[in-house]
Design a protein around this motif. Structure first.
Motif, PDB file in Angstrom:
ATOM      1  N   GLN A 110       0.813  -1.213   0.000  1.00 55.09           N
ATOM      2  CA  GLN A 110       0.000   0.000   0.000  1.00 55.09           C
ATOM      3  C   GLN A 110       0.850   1.268   0.000  1.00 55.09           C
ATOM      4  OE1 GLN A 110      -2.634  -0.242   3.430  1.00 55.09           O
ATOM      5  NE2 GLN A 110      -2.767  -2.467   3.198  1.00 55.09           N
ATOM      6  N   LEU A 111       2.057   1.152   0.570  1.00 52.66           N
ATOM      7  CA  LEU A 111       2.920   2.318   0.783  1.00 52.66           C
ATOM      8  C   LEU A 111       4.278   2.093   0.125  1.00 52.66           C
ATOM      9  CD1 LEU A 111       3.875   4.943   2.256  1.00 52.66           C
ATOM     10  CD2 LEU A 111       4.276   3.514   4.281  1.00 52.66           C
ATOM     11  N   VAL A 112       4.705   3.048  -0.686  1.00 52.81           N
ATOM     12  CA  VAL A 112       6.025   3.007  -1.304  1.00 52.81           C
ATOM     13  C   VAL A 112       6.843   4.181  -0.762  1.00 52.81           C
ATOM     14  CG1 VAL A 112       7.328   2.872  -3.453  1.00 52.81           C
ATOM     15  CG2 VAL A 112       4.960   2.049  -3.393  1.00 52.81           C
ATOM     16  N   GLN A 113       7.928   3.861  -0.066  1.00 50.06           N
ATOM     17  CA  GLN A 113       8.816   4.884   0.492  1.00 50.06           C
ATOM     18  C   GLN A 113      10.041   5.018  -0.409  1.00 50.06           C
ATOM     19  OE1 GLN A 113       9.301   4.987   4.781  1.00 50.06           O
ATOM     20  NE2 GLN A 113       7.841   3.319   5.040  1.00 50.06           N
ATOM     21  N   PHE A 114      10.366   6.240  -0.773  1.00 48.65           N
ATOM     22  CA  PHE A 114      11.463   6.505  -1.692  1.00 48.65           C
ATOM     23  C   PHE A 114      12.583   7.270  -1.005  1.00 48.65           C
ATOM     24  CE2 PHE A 114       7.840   6.135  -4.582  1.00 48.65           C
ATOM     25  CZ  PHE A 114       8.358   5.410  -5.641  1.00 48.65           C
ATOM     26  N   ASP A 115      13.804   6.930  -1.361  1.00 50.69           N
ATOM     27  CA  ASP A 115      14.950   7.790  -1.120  1.00 50.69           C
ATOM     28  C   ASP A 115      14.895   8.920  -2.157  1.00 50.69           C
ATOM     29  OD1 ASP A 115      17.603   8.528  -0.135  1.00 50.69           O
ATOM     30  OD2 ASP A 115      18.362   7.688  -2.010  1.00 50.69           O
ATOM     31  N   LEU A 163      11.719   4.887   8.562  1.00 50.42           N
ATOM     32  CA  LEU A 163      10.763   4.103   7.775  1.00 50.42           C
ATOM     33  C   LEU A 163       9.580   3.661   8.640  1.00 50.42           C
ATOM     34  CD1 LEU A 163      13.397   4.093   6.071  1.00 50.42           C
ATOM     35  CD2 LEU A 163      12.785   1.789   5.338  1.00 50.42           C
ATOM     36  N   LEU A 164       9.872   3.252   9.868  1.00 44.87           N
ATOM     37  CA  LEU A 164       8.802   2.840  10.783  1.00 44.87           C
ATOM     38  C   LEU A 164       7.944   4.033  11.198  1.00 44.87           C
ATOM     39  CD1 LEU A 164      10.837   0.326  12.953  1.00 44.87           C
ATOM     40  CD2 LEU A 164       9.080  -0.224  11.246  1.00 44.87           C
ATOM     41  N   HIS A 165       8.570   5.198  11.344  1.00 38.70           N
ATOM     42  CA  HIS A 165       7.831   6.423  11.677  1.00 38.70           C
ATOM     43  C   HIS A 165       6.811   6.745  10.581  1.00 38.70           C
ATOM     44  CE1 HIS A 165       7.274  10.550  13.270  1.00 38.70           C
ATOM     45  NE2 HIS A 165       7.177  10.871  12.003  1.00 38.70           N
ATOM     46  N   VAL A 166       7.229   6.613   9.324  1.00 47.51           N
ATOM     47  CA  VAL A 166       6.315   6.886   8.215  1.00 47.51           C
ATOM     48  C   VAL A 166       5.156   5.897   8.236  1.00 47.51           C
ATOM     49  CG1 VAL A 166       6.090   6.861   5.701  1.00 47.51           C
ATOM     50  CG2 VAL A 166       8.070   7.975   6.760  1.00 47.51           C
ATOM     51  N   CYS A 167       5.454   4.628   8.453  1.00 44.81           N
ATOM     52  CA  CYS A 167       4.378   3.623   8.532  1.00 44.81           C
ATOM     53  C   CYS A 167       3.376   3.977   9.621  1.00 44.81           C
ATOM     54  CB  CYS A 167       4.972   2.239   8.794  1.00 44.81           C
ATOM     55  SG  CYS A 167       5.862   1.512   7.406  1.00 44.81           S
ATOM     56  N   GLN A 168       3.896   4.365  10.780  1.00 43.62           N
ATOM     57  CA  GLN A 168       3.017   4.699  11.897  1.00 43.62           C
ATOM     58  C   GLN A 168       2.201   5.950  11.590  1.00 43.62           C
ATOM     59  OE1 GLN A 168       5.040   5.477  15.624  1.00 43.62           O
ATOM     60  NE2 GLN A 168       3.226   4.966  16.810  1.00 43.62           N
ATOM     61  N   ALA A 169       2.855   6.964  11.007  1.00 47.17           N
ATOM     62  CA  ALA A 169       2.162   8.213  10.704  1.00 47.17           C
ATOM     63  C   ALA A 169       1.036   8.006   9.693  1.00 47.17           C
ATOM     64  CB  ALA A 169       3.161   9.246  10.180  1.00 47.17           C
ATOM     65  N   LEU A 170       1.240   7.082   8.767  1.00 47.03           N
ATOM     66  CA  LEU A 170       0.252   6.839   7.715  1.00 47.03           C
ATOM     67  C   LEU A 170      -0.638   5.643   8.017  1.00 47.03           C
ATOM     68  CD1 LEU A 170       2.543   7.541   4.630  1.00 47.03           C
ATOM     69  CD2 LEU A 170       0.813   9.054   5.624  1.00 47.03           C
ATOM     70  N   ASN A 171      -0.417   5.017   9.182  1.00 44.62           N
ATOM     71  CA  ASN A 171      -1.232   3.889   9.645  1.00 44.62           C
ATOM     72  C   ASN A 171      -1.219   2.728   8.648  1.00 44.62           C
ATOM     73  OD1 ASN A 171      -2.857   2.631  11.584  1.00 44.62           O
ATOM     74  ND2 ASN A 171      -4.747   3.272  10.572  1.00 44.62           N
ATOM     75  N   ILE A 172      -0.003   2.415   8.176  1.00 47.86           N
ATOM     76  CA  ILE A 172       0.186   1.295   7.257  1.00 47.86           C
ATOM     77  C   ILE A 172       1.285   0.404   7.829  1.00 47.86           C
ATOM     78  CG2 ILE A 172       0.898   0.601   4.930  1.00 47.86           C
ATOM     79  CD1 ILE A 172      -0.254   3.283   3.930  1.00 47.86           C
ATOM     80  N   ALA A 173       1.019  -0.884   7.956  1.00 52.94           N
ATOM     81  CA  ALA A 173       1.984  -1.807   8.559  1.00 52.94           C
ATOM     82  C   ALA A 173       3.224  -1.944   7.686  1.00 52.94           C
ATOM     83  CB  ALA A 173       1.335  -3.169   8.759  1.00 52.94           C
ATOM     84  N   PRO A 174       4.397  -2.152   8.298  1.00 53.47           N
ATOM     85  CA  PRO A 174       5.637  -2.290   7.520  1.00 53.47           C
ATOM     86  C   PRO A 174       5.572  -3.375   6.451  1.00 53.47           C
ATOM     87  CG  PRO A 174       6.167  -2.009   9.838  1.00 53.47           C
ATOM     88  CD  PRO A 174       4.675  -2.146   9.760  1.00 53.47           C
ATOM     89  N   ALA A 177      15.467  -0.789   5.534  1.00 54.29           N
ATOM     90  CA  ALA A 177      14.254  -1.533   5.185  1.00 54.29           C
ATOM     91  C   ALA A 177      14.249  -2.917   5.816  1.00 54.29           C
ATOM     92  CB  ALA A 177      14.137  -1.643   3.665  1.00 54.29           C
ATOM     93  N   LYS A 178      15.364  -3.629   5.724  1.00 54.38           N
ATOM     94  CA  LYS A 178      15.426  -4.972   6.303  1.00 54.38           C
ATOM     95  C   LYS A 178      15.214  -4.923   7.815  1.00 54.38           C
ATOM     96  CE  LYS A 178      18.282  -7.107   2.708  1.00 54.38           C
ATOM     97  NZ  LYS A 178      17.645  -8.396   2.465  1.00 54.38           N
ATOM     98  N   ALA A 179      15.809  -3.917   8.476  1.00 53.47           N
ATOM     99  CA  ALA A 179      15.635  -3.779   9.927  1.00 53.47           C
ATOM    100  C   ALA A 179      14.211  -3.392  10.289  1.00 53.47           C
ATOM    101  CB  ALA A 179      16.614  -2.746  10.477  1.00 53.47           C
ATOM    102  N   ALA A 180      13.521  -2.737   9.365  1.00 52.77           N
ATOM    103  CA  ALA A 180      12.131  -2.323   9.597  1.00 52.77           C
ATOM    104  C   ALA A 180      11.140  -3.430   9.250  1.00 52.77           C
ATOM    105  CB  ALA A 180      11.811  -1.073   8.778  1.00 52.77           C
TER     106      ALA A 180
END
Length: 221
Positions: A5-10, A154-165, A181-184
């Motif tokens: 659902q969520l794509v995080q970009f550098d 990365l985990l902060h963004v997931c939490q802020a947007l309410n989408i699981a890692p 990403a692997k650690a998240a």
């Protein structure tokens, strides 16, 4: 991959080629401090861990030793002023970036940006590149106490947007992106055309390696 659902970009080396501006800013700093300019390839290998590390690496190369705290602070102030003057000029996007972001948005994906670049520079760069409307959440390298390769952003963004890692994916050009990403607990795409300290991104073992960002569209169908 349909559950993503969520794509995080550098940013640097993934969406934009910021090396010309970073190289220019580093050399403006070095000249102001009385040092010779650095070659472009050297600066390319120094990019990736945020401005403090970039400045430290440039100074270490110029001085021949690790800079003192005073030398680091003086140089960082000089770099910030220099980068502020050039960061948003002639920003170049990598091929396929607009097409990919547009199609991901059209497919209902949520997009976020997680960069190690100091946040103060990010909004103007995104606006200059025409990317400021795409991201639901944007983090800079100093937005939190931790930056990549720590998983916290990365985990902060997931939490802020309410989408699981597990429903998110990271896209970047650097080992920092892969490690974060692997650690998240999320999967990660490594793009080959970025910086990554001059090393092959495949050596960092991302889940997928892409030569062009448009390959994301096939992955996320």
């Amino acid at each position: 991959m349909s559950k993503i659902q969520l794509v995080q970009f550098d940013l640097d080396g993934t969406l934009i080629d910021s090396l010309p501006q970073l190289w220019q800013a580093v050399n403006l700093m070095l000249v102001e401090l009385g040092f010779a300019q650095a070659p472009k390839q050297a600066v390319q290998h120094w990019v990736g861990n945020g401005a403090d590390k970039l400045v430290e690496r440039a100074l270490t190369d110029a001085l021949g030793h690790t800079p003192s705290e005073h030398e680091q602070q003086t140089a960082r102030a000089s770099f910030d002023a220099a980068y502020d003057s050039v960061a948003k000029h002639k920003v170049v996007l990598y091929p396929g970036v607009f097409e990919t972001l547009n199609q991901l948005k059209a497919a209902g994906k949520t997009l976020a940006l997680v960069t190690n670049k100091p946040y103060r520079f990010v909004p103007d760069i995104l606006a200059s590149a025409g990317l400021d409307e795409y991201f639901s959440h944007v983090l800079g390298g100093d937005s939190l106490a931790q930056k990549k390769p720590d998983p916290a952003p990365l985990l902060h963004v997931c939490q802020a947007l309410n989408i699981a890692p597990e429903h998110s994916i990271m896209v970047g050009d650097s080992e920092n992106d892969v490690l974060a990403a692997k650690a998240a607990g999320m999967r990660v795409v490594g793009v080959t055309y970025g910086y990554n300290y001059g090393r092959n991104i495949a050596d960092s073992n991302p889940d997928w390696v892409l030569d062009n960002i448009e390959g994301l569209l096939d992955l996320l169908k």
